[in-house]
Design a protein around this motif. Structure first.
Motif, PDB file in Angstrom:
ATOM      1  N   PHE A  81       1.052  -1.317  -0.219  1.00 59.50           N
ATOM      2  CA  PHE A  81       0.094  -0.323   0.494  1.00 59.50           C
ATOM      3  C   PHE A  81       0.736   1.231   0.391  1.00 59.50           C
ATOM      4  CE2 PHE A  81      -2.088   3.083   2.331  1.00 59.50           C
ATOM      5  CZ  PHE A  81      -3.897   3.044   1.312  1.00 59.50           C
ATOM      6  N   TYR A  82       2.179   1.382   0.800  1.00 65.68           N
ATOM      7  CA  TYR A  82       2.274   2.608   0.583  1.00 65.68           C
ATOM      8  C   TYR A  82       3.254   1.837  -0.434  1.00 65.68           C
ATOM      9  CZ  TYR A  82       7.788   5.224   1.527  1.00 65.68           C
ATOM     10  OH  TYR A  82       8.511   5.658   1.524  1.00 65.68           O
ATOM     11  N   TYR A  83       3.984   1.151  -1.289  1.00 63.91           N
ATOM     12  CA  TYR A  83       4.657   1.259  -2.844  1.00 63.91           C
ATOM     13  C   TYR A  83       3.663   2.301  -3.562  1.00 63.91           C
ATOM     14  CZ  TYR A  83       8.738  -1.261  -0.533  1.00 63.91           C
ATOM     15  OH  TYR A  83       9.759  -1.626   0.191  1.00 63.91           O
ATOM     16  N   ALA A  84       2.344   1.134  -4.105  1.00 64.44           N
ATOM     17  CA  ALA A  84       2.024   1.787  -4.517  1.00 64.44           C
ATOM     18  C   ALA A  84       1.708   3.734  -4.774  1.00 64.44           C
ATOM     19  CB  ALA A  84       0.040   1.704  -3.797  1.00 64.44           C
ATOM     20  N   PHE A  85       1.994   4.342  -3.580  1.00 62.32           N
ATOM     21  CA  PHE A  85       1.670   5.662  -3.917  1.00 62.32           C
ATOM     22  C   PHE A  85       3.431   6.381  -4.046  1.00 62.32           C
ATOM     23  CE2 PHE A  85      -2.052   4.575  -1.675  1.00 62.32           C
ATOM     24  CZ  PHE A  85      -2.354   5.844  -1.843  1.00 62.32           C
ATOM     25  N   THR A  86       4.134   5.344  -4.584  1.00 59.29           N
ATOM     26  CA  THR A  86       5.798   5.585  -5.281  1.00 59.29           C
ATOM     27  C   THR A  86       6.193   5.538  -6.236  1.00 59.29           C
ATOM     28  OG1 THR A  86       6.822   3.826  -3.412  1.00 59.29           O
ATOM     29  CG2 THR A  86       6.021   5.144  -2.313  1.00 59.29           C
ATOM     30  N   ASP A  87       7.626   5.922  -6.234  1.00 55.57           N
ATOM     31  CA  ASP A  87       7.837   4.948  -7.536  1.00 55.57           C
ATOM     32  C   ASP A  87       8.863   3.830  -7.663  1.00 55.57           C
ATOM     33  OD1 ASP A  87       9.902   6.661  -6.336  1.00 55.57           O
ATOM     34  OD2 ASP A  87      10.533   7.284  -8.752  1.00 55.57           O
ATOM     35  N   TYR A  88       8.626   3.329  -6.353  1.00 56.26           N
ATOM     36  CA  TYR A  88       9.671   2.348  -5.863  1.00 56.26           C
ATOM     37  C   TYR A  88       9.971   1.306  -6.952  1.00 56.26           C
ATOM     38  CZ  TYR A  88      11.476  -1.787  -3.993  1.00 56.26           C
ATOM     39  OH  TYR A  88      12.049  -3.480  -3.047  1.00 56.26           O
ATOM     40  N   TRP A  97       8.153   9.606  -3.227  1.00 56.16           N
ATOM     41  CA  TRP A  97       6.656   9.628  -3.346  1.00 56.16           C
ATOM     42  C   TRP A  97       5.948  10.382  -3.732  1.00 56.16           C
ATOM     43  CZ3 TRP A  97       3.239   7.622  -0.035  1.00 56.16           C
ATOM     44  CH2 TRP A  97       2.042   8.060   0.656  1.00 56.16           C
ATOM     45  N   VAL A  98       5.284   9.991  -5.522  1.00 58.61           N
ATOM     46  CA  VAL A  98       4.657  10.667  -5.822  1.00 58.61           C
ATOM     47  C   VAL A  98       2.601  10.266  -5.409  1.00 58.61           C
ATOM     48  CG1 VAL A  98       6.249   9.674  -7.721  1.00 58.61           C
ATOM     49  CG2 VAL A  98       4.036   8.268  -7.499  1.00 58.61           C
ATOM     50  N   TYR A 303       8.899  -5.627 -15.832  1.00 63.81           N
ATOM     51  CA  TYR A 303       9.881  -3.832 -16.053  1.00 63.81           C
ATOM     52  C   TYR A 303      10.366  -3.252 -15.483  1.00 63.81           C
ATOM     53  CZ  TYR A 303       6.761  -5.157 -19.990  1.00 63.81           C
ATOM     54  OH  TYR A 303       6.504  -5.962 -21.204  1.00 63.81           O
ATOM     55  N   ASN A 304      10.408  -3.632 -13.920  1.00 66.09           N
ATOM     56  CA  ASN A 304      11.080  -3.386 -12.433  1.00 66.09           C
ATOM     57  C   ASN A 304      10.889  -2.182 -12.452  1.00 66.09           C
ATOM     58  OD1 ASN A 304      12.913  -3.079 -10.263  1.00 66.09           O
ATOM     59  ND2 ASN A 304      14.873  -2.400 -12.041  1.00 66.09           N
ATOM     60  N   ASN A 305       8.902  -2.514 -12.441  1.00 65.63           N
ATOM     61  CA  ASN A 305       7.627  -1.034 -11.983  1.00 65.63           C
ATOM     62  C   ASN A 305       7.152  -1.401 -10.459  1.00 65.63           C
ATOM     63  OD1 ASN A 305       7.147   1.220 -11.642  1.00 65.63           O
ATOM     64  ND2 ASN A 305       6.161   1.540 -14.103  1.00 65.63           N
ATOM     65  N   MET A 306       8.071  -1.587  -9.364  1.00 64.17           N
ATOM     66  CA  MET A 306       7.065  -2.946  -8.875  1.00 64.17           C
ATOM     67  C   MET A 306       6.061  -1.077  -7.909  1.00 64.17           C
ATOM     68  SD  MET A 306       6.886  -4.883  -6.327  1.00 64.17           S
ATOM     69  CE  MET A 306       8.500  -6.189  -6.664  1.00 64.17           C
ATOM     70  N   GLY A 307       5.950   0.061  -7.613  1.00 66.16           N
ATOM     71  CA  GLY A 307       5.400   0.930  -7.788  1.00 66.16           C
ATOM     72  C   GLY A 307       3.684   0.614  -8.394  1.00 66.16           C
ATOM     73  N   TYR A 308       4.022   0.367  -9.411  1.00 67.48           N
ATOM     74  CA  TYR A 308       2.795   0.488 -10.661  1.00 67.48           C
ATOM     75  C   TYR A 308       2.539  -0.168 -10.210  1.00 67.48           C
ATOM     76  CZ  TYR A 308       0.472   1.525 -14.867  1.00 67.48           C
ATOM     77  OH  TYR A 308      -0.390   1.436 -15.398  1.00 67.48           O
ATOM     78  N   ALA A 309       3.024  -1.180 -10.119  1.00 66.03           N
ATOM     79  CA  ALA A 309       2.653  -2.890 -10.029  1.00 66.03           C
ATOM     80  C   ALA A 309       1.672  -3.301  -8.929  1.00 66.03           C
ATOM     81  CB  ALA A 309       3.658  -3.749  -9.790  1.00 66.03           C
ATOM     82  N   CYS A 310       2.045  -2.027  -7.292  1.00 67.07           N
ATOM     83  CA  CYS A 310       1.475  -2.280  -6.094  1.00 67.07           C
ATOM     84  C   CYS A 310       0.344  -1.470  -6.808  1.00 67.07           C
ATOM     85  CB  CYS A 310       2.410  -1.947  -5.091  1.00 67.07           C
ATOM     86  SG  CYS A 310       3.709  -3.143  -4.647  1.00 67.07           S
ATOM     87  N   ALA A 311       0.595  -0.296  -7.255  1.00 67.83           N
ATOM     88  CA  ALA A 311      -1.325  -0.232  -7.581  1.00 67.83           C
ATOM     89  C   ALA A 311      -1.753  -0.620  -7.991  1.00 67.83           C
ATOM     90  CB  ALA A 311      -0.816   1.231  -8.689  1.00 67.83           C
ATOM     91  N   MET A 312      -1.568  -1.519  -9.121  1.00 69.77           N
ATOM     92  CA  MET A 312      -2.704  -2.445  -9.799  1.00 69.77           C
ATOM     93  C   MET A 312      -3.150  -3.221  -9.188  1.00 69.77           C
ATOM     94  SD  MET A 312      -0.563  -2.596 -13.120  1.00 69.77           S
ATOM     95  CE  MET A 312      -1.357  -3.908 -14.210  1.00 69.77           C
TER      96      MET A 312
END
Length: 341
Positions: A81-88, A97-98, A303-312
């Motif tokens: 949930f935290y990573y979903a708001f980041t570009d981690y 934090w995005v 694609y190494n885009n964990m933050g975007y994956a968490c948001a999904m």
């Protein structure tokens, strides 16, 4: 004289216990040792009461689950949930934090929208077919037969191995250009079909594989069918009801709570489908079998885009929760209750 607790009774009890353990009066040579033994005896008694307490036994047996839930479910959920708001991204030294940027970007992603539509199509087709087929087989297997237990076990096997990599590879070979199904079509003089090369057909072998894994639903349906009183059918038969009427006027209403349970469980399971698409098609051709979970996996690890994956992932949780809520709310219209509620 009163002790520090203000009661004479406790002082007398402690003194008596001291005499019993030490064999002398408190003022004697071994009085201090007696008081010490008394304190130790009280501690041991409290420990035994704690160990033998039913609540303590329950906590001990629940501890492995609680530990596993906290370490492998609760903490990862909160972290995602935290990573979903980041570009981690995996291996990154810094996390920026995005805010809601990842969530706003979802509907600008064409593959995301396509994968969501494909997954919804998969759910709305595979789940009703699986439940209908499971109910049909369960209805047949509740007939009196000596080998009914063997039949149930055989039909349940696909559910045990259906999601494995090995079975997915076998399923891929069955629908290959020179696989079993195309061989049957060729022997019948019909044109062969490129199942996984046609964007319009590639999803249907995956749906068929899901329907094939009907064992768990079938077992639950079979148990529910056995709980329906035979007196209902006997009364209906006396009134002249045929088999069709008995099924839809007796079997289906009495089985509706179990249908609700299977519907919810299979819907959630269908939304999380991953192995079949990953092994058999890889999301192709042209993303026509790009399941939602597969796209989340690609974003996170390819694609190494964990933050975007968490948001999904959190967006899918909202979708699944909304659909489950709709099913629960609509159940008041079709789930039978003897209490009339």
């Amino acid at each position: 004289m009163r002790n520090c607790w203000g009661t004479e009774e406790l002082s007398v009890r402690v003194t008596s216990e001291s005499r019993r353990l030490s064999g002398v009066f408190p003022g004697g040579e071994k009085g201090g040792l007696g008081l010490k033994n008394t304190a130790e005896a009280i501690k041991i008694s409290k420990w035994k009461n704690f160990v033998n307490n039913d609540n303590t036994v329950g906590y001990v047996f629940a501890a492995p689950f609680i530990f596993g839930f906290v370490c492998f479910s609760l903490i990862p959920i909160l972290t995602s949930f935290y990573y979903a708001f980041t570009d981690y991204s995996m291996g990154a030294k810094t996390i920026t934090w995005v805010g809601a940027k990842n969530f706003l970007h979802l509907f600008q992603d064409e593959i995301f929208v396509k994968s969501l539509g494909i997954t919804l199509k998969y759910v709305f087709i595979s789940v009703p077919l699986k439940l209908a087929f499971a109910l049909f087989v369960a209805f047949l297997l509740t007939r009196k037969s000596r080998l009914v237990t063997v039949y149930r076990s055989l039909y349940y096997v696909p559910s045990l191995v259906g999601g494995s990599v090995a079975v997915a590879l076998v399923w891929k070979q069955l629908f290959a250009r020179k696989g079993l199904f195309n061989s049957i079509l060729a022997e019948a003089g019909l044109d062969t079909i490129n199942w996984f090369g046609d964007q319009k057909l590639a999803l249907y072998p995956l749906i068929l594989m899901s329907v094939w894994q009907f064992g768990s639903s079938m077992i639950i349906f079979a148990a529910g069918l056995k709980e329906i009183p035979t007196s209902y059918y006997e009364a209906a038969e006396i009134d002249g009801a045929n088999g069709f009427q008995r099924f839809f006027r007796i079997t289906m209403p009495c089985l509706s709570p179990i249908i609700l349970y299977n519907l919810i469980m299979q819907t959630i399971s269908a939304f999380m489908v991953f192995t079949q698409a990953f092994i058999i098609t890889g999301g192709g051709p042209n993303n026509s079998t790009m399941m939602y979970a597969l796209y989340v996996y690609n974003q996170a690890f390819k694609y190494n885009n964990m933050g975007y994956a968490c948001a999904m992932s959190w967006f899918m949780l909202i979708v699944m929760s909304a659909i489950t809520l709709i099913i629960f709310k609509s159940s008041k219209l079709w789930v039978f209750s003897e209490s009339g509620d």
